[in-house]
Every structure is written in structure tokens, then in C-alpha cells.
Design a protein around this motif. Structure first.
Motif, PDB file in Angstrom:
ATOM      1  N   ALA A  78      13.479  14.147   0.765  1.00  0.00           N
ATOM      2  CA  ALA A  78      12.548  13.459  -0.369  1.00  0.00           C
ATOM      3  C   ALA A  78      13.233  13.003  -1.338  1.00  0.00           C
ATOM      4  N   HIS A  79      14.383  12.618  -1.897  1.00  0.00           N
ATOM      5  CA  HIS A  79      14.335  11.501  -2.481  1.00  0.00           C
ATOM      6  C   HIS A  79      14.886  10.450  -2.066  1.00  0.00           C
ATOM      7  N   ALA A  80      15.074  10.326  -0.759  1.00  0.00           N
ATOM      8  CA  ALA A  80      14.837   8.425   0.295  1.00  0.00           C
ATOM      9  C   ALA A  80      13.641   8.146   0.122  1.00  0.00           C
ATOM     10  N   ARG A  81      12.630   9.034   0.730  1.00  0.00           N
ATOM     11  CA  ARG A  81      11.785   8.870   0.611  1.00  0.00           C
ATOM     12  C   ARG A  81      10.086   8.961  -0.948  1.00  0.00           C
ATOM     13  N   ARG A  82      11.614   9.474  -1.779  1.00  0.00           N
ATOM     14  CA  ARG A  82      10.667   8.682  -3.436  1.00  0.00           C
ATOM     15  C   ARG A  82      11.102   7.740  -3.702  1.00  0.00           C
ATOM     16  N   ARG A  83      12.407   6.869  -2.799  1.00  0.00           N
ATOM     17  CA  ARG A  83      13.600   6.373  -3.409  1.00  0.00           C
ATOM     18  C   ARG A  83      12.230   4.533  -2.261  1.00  0.00           C
ATOM     19  N   ASP A  84      12.026   5.059  -1.323  1.00  0.00           N
ATOM     20  CA  ASP A  84      11.231   3.703  -0.826  1.00  0.00           C
ATOM     21  C   ASP A  84       9.937   3.778  -1.024  1.00  0.00           C
ATOM     22  N   LEU A  85       9.031   5.638  -1.632  1.00  0.00           N
ATOM     23  CA  LEU A  85       8.442   4.721  -2.037  1.00  0.00           C
ATOM     24  C   LEU A  85       7.833   4.223  -3.431  1.00  0.00           C
ATOM     25  N   LEU A  86       8.899   4.187  -4.259  1.00  0.00           N
ATOM     26  CA  LEU A  86       8.494   3.191  -5.348  1.00  0.00           C
ATOM     27  C   LEU A  86       9.148   1.937  -5.184  1.00  0.00           C
ATOM     28  N   HIS A  87       9.581   1.709  -4.564  1.00  0.00           N
ATOM     29  CA  HIS A  87      10.191   0.481  -4.096  1.00  0.00           C
ATOM     30  C   HIS A  87       8.882  -0.032  -3.556  1.00  0.00           C
ATOM     31  N   GLU A  88       8.103   0.351  -2.317  1.00  0.00           N
ATOM     32  CA  GLU A  88       7.027  -0.243  -1.911  1.00  0.00           C
ATOM     33  C   GLU A  88       5.763  -0.528  -2.773  1.00  0.00           C
ATOM     34  N   ILE A  89       5.560   0.771  -4.236  1.00  0.00           N
ATOM     35  CA  ILE A  89       4.613   0.144  -5.801  1.00  0.00           C
ATOM     36  C   ILE A  89       5.397  -0.555  -6.024  1.00  0.00           C
ATOM     37  N   GLU A  90       6.436  -0.772  -6.355  1.00  0.00           N
ATOM     38  CA  GLU A  90       6.472  -2.300  -6.960  1.00  0.00           C
ATOM     39  C   GLU A  90       6.584  -3.661  -6.145  1.00  0.00           C
ATOM     40  N   ALA A  91       6.908  -3.216  -4.926  1.00  0.00           N
ATOM     41  CA  ALA A  91       6.515  -4.350  -3.899  1.00  0.00           C
ATOM     42  C   ALA A  91       4.621  -5.178  -3.857  1.00  0.00           C
ATOM     43  N   LEU A  92       3.761  -3.984  -4.025  1.00  0.00           N
ATOM     44  CA  LEU A  92       2.462  -3.787  -4.071  1.00  0.00           C
ATOM     45  C   LEU A  92       1.673  -4.633  -5.370  1.00  0.00           C
ATOM     46  N   ARG A  93       2.453  -4.499  -6.437  1.00  0.00           N
ATOM     47  CA  ARG A  93       1.985  -4.574  -7.876  1.00  0.00           C
ATOM     48  C   ARG A  93       2.968  -6.464  -7.909  1.00  0.00           C
ATOM     49  N   ALA A  94       3.978  -6.933  -7.281  1.00  0.00           N
ATOM     50  CA  ALA A  94       4.537  -8.081  -7.427  1.00  0.00           C
ATOM     51  C   ALA A  94       2.965  -9.038  -6.292  1.00  0.00           C
ATOM     52  N   GLN A  95       2.264  -7.840  -5.657  1.00  0.00           N
ATOM     53  CA  GLN A  95       1.875  -8.625  -4.658  1.00  0.00           C
ATOM     54  C   GLN A  95       0.443  -9.070  -5.293  1.00  0.00           C
ATOM     55  N   VAL A  96       0.304  -7.976  -6.084  1.00  0.00           N
ATOM     56  CA  VAL A  96      -1.564  -8.165  -6.896  1.00  0.00           C
ATOM     57  C   VAL A  96      -0.970  -8.868  -8.073  1.00  0.00           C
ATOM     58  N   ASN A  97      -0.136  -8.974  -8.783  1.00  0.00           N
ATOM     59  CA  ASN A  97       0.241  -9.768  -9.547  1.00  0.00           C
ATOM     60  C   ASN A  97       0.349 -11.219  -9.362  1.00  0.00           C
ATOM     61  N   LYS A  98       0.523 -11.495  -8.326  1.00  0.00           N
ATOM     62  CA  LYS A  98       0.979 -12.621  -7.446  1.00  0.00           C
ATOM     63  C   LYS A  98      -0.106 -13.724  -7.036  1.00  0.00           C
ATOM     64  N   VAL A  99      -1.481 -12.550  -6.741  1.00  0.00           N
ATOM     65  CA  VAL A  99      -2.292 -13.210  -6.258  1.00  0.00           C
ATOM     66  C   VAL A  99      -3.550 -13.482  -7.567  1.00  0.00           C
ATOM     67  N   GLY A 100      -3.095 -12.959  -8.812  1.00  0.00           N
ATOM     68  CA  GLY A 100      -3.922 -13.164 -10.224  1.00  0.00           C
ATOM     69  C   GLY A 100      -4.371 -14.909 -10.309  1.00  0.00           C
ATOM     70  N   PRO A 101      -3.264 -15.997  -9.874  1.00  0.00           N
ATOM     71  CA  PRO A 101      -3.265 -17.065 -10.503  1.00  0.00           C
ATOM     72  C   PRO A 101      -4.251 -17.883  -8.875  1.00  0.00           C
ATOM     73  N   GLN A 102      -4.293 -17.123  -7.834  1.00  0.00           N
ATOM     74  CA  GLN A 102      -4.684 -17.929  -7.022  1.00  0.00           C
ATOM     75  C   GLN A 102      -6.490 -17.797  -6.792  1.00  0.00           C
ATOM     76  N   ILE A 103      -6.923 -16.453  -7.896  1.00  0.00           N
ATOM     77  CA  ILE A 103      -8.279 -15.932  -7.714  1.00  0.00           C
ATOM     78  C   ILE A 103      -8.206 -16.852  -8.954  1.00  0.00           C
ATOM     79  N   GLY A 104      -7.778 -16.935 -10.112  1.00  0.00           N
ATOM     80  CA  GLY A 104      -8.163 -17.816 -10.997  1.00  0.00           C
ATOM     81  C   GLY A 104      -8.537 -19.258 -10.258  1.00  0.00           C
ATOM     82  N   GLN A 105      -7.577 -20.239  -9.654  1.00  0.00           N
ATOM     83  CA  GLN A 105      -8.085 -21.219  -9.084  1.00  0.00           C
ATOM     84  C   GLN A 105      -9.400 -21.344  -8.486  1.00  0.00           C
TER      85      GLN A 105
END
Length: 299
Positions: A33-60
Motif C-alpha cells: 500500500a505504501h509503494a502504491r501511495r508513493r508511486d501515485l504521489l510521483h505521478e501526481i507531481e509529474a502531471l502537475r509539472a505537465q500542466v505548469n509546462k503548458v501554461g506558457p504555451q497557452i499564453g503564446q
């Protein structure tokens, strides 16, 4: 009672301690369960980074005047960042299939993004134009798709009078049949039922019968209408044009009321429920159910 942090940080020591005590408890479910939680948190952080990355693209894209592309990218990034999937609904306040949709395809593009990220969808419309997105809706329906048509009369002639900008009622029923034949849940919002115009047994019978003939699975009724200040003046103007003398009945019966139930509401609801039970039609949409992850026991 064992501390979870101790189990995660020192699993070997905990196992040896349990063995010395002769315990048959296993700490493996906790570690999994802990390993699954850890992997999920890493995935969430990766998705957040992806969303933040498209911000400048949207602005352009906005600076370049490419608003449609910016809107699509923003929607895609938003769906990608969600961890719990809920139904994407459209049509409650604005029909997603106005005539301009045939040219602009904004709803169609949105549905493609929804299909890509495997979200469920619920659409309310008065238009058979929804059929242009049949292929996308079939793909979405691998998760869940529901289309609900607003129908308040079964008569095309009356329909053209009270809904002059909307497709024919018969075309909506035709579209309902096509969608149903492709396995998509189809419903009807039977509202508003205009007092003194549509609130009669013949109309209700015809709507429910045609719904059954065309694969409609549920109908949500309201035997009456609502009218706000500002709408009332326009509505009365149209009553004078199309139904001379009817305005005075409305003024005497409803005055400045927001809610205007039919005088025959109780009778019509009884008839409606008799008919829908006869045809096996539900009164609520079959909702998308979030798949719950299996709960692991600690030991």
C-alpha cells in the motif's frame, strides 16, 4: 499496535521481531500500500509539472490569436491533471449544439479530448447535430456516455412555434434512435411543459410512446414552467402573436410567479408514471460509477 512508519522504514527488523514472537502477521500488505501511495504521489507531481509546462504555451497561443487551440490545450491539461474522474456535463445552461457548431466544431473538439482521457460525459441538447460526433461518443461510451434530448411536444408544427430556432422534434427522436442503436444511453427532459399549450394527456401520451419507439431509456418530467422577470415580457409578446388571448390566462393564473406549474400537473404525473412503467422507462439517468480501488488490509 505496530507503527506504519516503523514498518516502512525498518521492514526487516519488524519481520524478525514478529518471528521471535511467533506471530503469523504479515507486513507485506502495508508495504504494498505504501509503494502504491508513493508511486501515485510521483505521478501526481509529474502531471502537475505537465500542466505548469503548458501554461506558457497557452499564453503564446492566445497572443497569436489562436484561441481555439489555446482552449483545447487548456482543457486537455485540465483533464490530464485530475485524479478522480467525474462526469463532464454540458447543456444545462447553453445548448452545445447550436447551428454554429456545424462550422466551428467546438463541442466536437472537446469530446475528442474527453475521449482521449477516458472521461464519462452527459449531454443535454435539442439538436440532432449531436450525430456528427457519433463516433467519438461511441468511444467515450467505453467508459460512459449519455445524451438527453429536450422534448416538450411530439408535434413538429407546435414545436416550430414554441421552439423556432431548434431542430424538428421528429429529428430529435430520429437521433435518439441512432444513438440508442449504438449502445449509448438516451434520455428525454420533458420540460418545460407549457401550461394551456402542452399540458394535455394527448401530448404526454405521444411523447412517452415515441420515446419508447426510439430507444429512450429514461425521461425526467416537469409539468410546468419557470419564467423570470425580463423573460416574461418577451414570452407574453409571443403568446399574443401565436396564441391570441392566452396571455390573459397566464396573467390571471400566475401573476409574477417564477414557478408556473400546470393546473393538471397531478393528473399528468399519474398518467406519465403509468405509461413509463408500461414501457419500462426509468425516471433518472444511469450514472457513471467511479471504480473504487480495493482497500488493502494492514495485516
Amino acid at each position: 499496535m505496530l507503527d506504519i512508519r516503523l514498518i516502512v522504514d525498518h521492514p526487516d527488523q519488524v519481520r524478525r521481531a514478529l518471528d521471535r514472537r511467533g506471530s503469523d502477521l504479515s507486513i507485506d500488505p502495508v508495504l504494498e500500500a505504501h509503494a502504491r501511495r508513493r508511486d501515485l504521489l510521483h505521478e501526481i507531481e509529474a502531471l502537475r509539472a505537465q500542466v505548469n509546462k503548458v501554461g506558457p504555451q497557452i499564453g503564446q497561443l492566445m497572443k497569436e490569436g489562436r484561441k481555439d487551440e489555446a482552449t483545447a490545450l487548456r482543457a486537455e491539461a485540465g483533464l490530464a491533471s485530475k485524479r478522480v474522474k467525474g462526469t463532464v456535463g454540458t447543456g444545462a445552461m447553453q445548448d452545445p449544439y447550436t447551428p454554429s457548431e456545424a462550422k466551428l466544431n467546438m463541442t466536437g473538439q472537446a469530446l475528442e479530448v474527453i475521449a482521449q482521457w477516458r472521461y464519462p460525459v452527459h449531454i443535454i441538447t435539442k439538436s440532432d447535430l449531436v450525430l456528427k460526433d457519433l463516433g467519438t461518443l461511441v468511444e467515450i461510451n467505453k467508459v460512459h456516455a449519455s445524451v438527453c434530448f429536450t422534448v416538450t411536444t411530439a408535434d413538429d408544427t407546435l414545436g416550430k412555434m414554441v421552439e423556432p430556432g431548434a431542430p424538428l422534434v421528429s429529428d430529435r427522436f430520429r437521433a435518439a434512435k441512432v444513438l440508442s442503436e449504438h449502445g449509448i444511453q438516451v434520455g428525454i427532459t420533458l420540460m418545460p411543459v407549457l401550461p394551456y399549450i402542452e399540458d394535455n394527456e394527448e401530448n404526454i401520451r405521444a411523447i412517452v410512446a415515441k420515446a419508447h419507439e426510439n430507444g429512450v431509456g429514461y425521461i425526467v418530467p416537469w409539468m410546468g414552467m419557470s419564467i423570470r422577470r425580463g423573460q416574461r415580457e418577451y414570452f407574453y409578446q409571443k403568446l399574443d402573436e401565436l396564441f391570441p388571448g392566452l396571455r390573459h390566462k397566464y396573467e390571471r393564473r400566475y401573476g409574477d410567479q417564477y414557478s408556473c406549474p400546470s393546473d393538471h400537473a397531478a393528473q399528468l404525473y399519474r398518467l406519465f408514471h403509468e405509461l413509463r412503467e408500461q414501457y419500462g422507462i426509468a425516471t433518472d439517468v444511469r450514472h457513471y460509477r467511479i471504480q473504487q480501488a480495493e482497500q488493502l488490509s494492514l495485516f
